[in-house]
Design a protein around this motif. Sequence first.
Motif: not given
Length: 181
Positions: A132-141
């Motif tokens: 029931g929970e949504t999470k967004a993640l972004t990472w860069s190299g």
Amino acid sequence: MKRLFSLLGILLLLTGCGTETKQPKEMPKEMPKEMPKEMPQAMPADFDFTVRYGYGEVRKNEINTYEDTVTKDLIMKGTATASITFTLEEMTLIYDKMREINIMGEKELIPASNHCSRTPYTEDSWEISIDGETKALTWSGENCNVTSDAQQLLELRTFIHNIVKGKEAYKELPQAEGGYD
């Protein structure tokens, strides 16, 4: 009478302009951090994710379990999409990997020091739905140093991509032509 009013006015001004300062109410030293939500032991029925990845802002590769699709970046030829469904066993393996790194917990994805950058660099964007929970993640190299949390996400994405590469529908997609500088 004028003197009395003048004297009262001066007294009012002096008492209103006191030199004492009121002490502010004590502020909390630090707000308590919210405890990270613990992921359920067993994979919930609503578990899904999308990961978009590629070079720089060109994140044309995508693995999407919400829509059961995989999109491959063909570079000079655009993109190609295939319908791919993970088996229950594969989804459980992926979920277990996410649980090992507590993907729904706090993540440090930006390095503390970034004194240099590299080109080309990879970049990932994640959306994960669990219980029931949504999470967004972004990472860069782009930075020369990558945090351990970002490294875990890269390893997770590589693990998932290796499963996808073994799927017949993915093998039937056209080969990419060209490259990124």
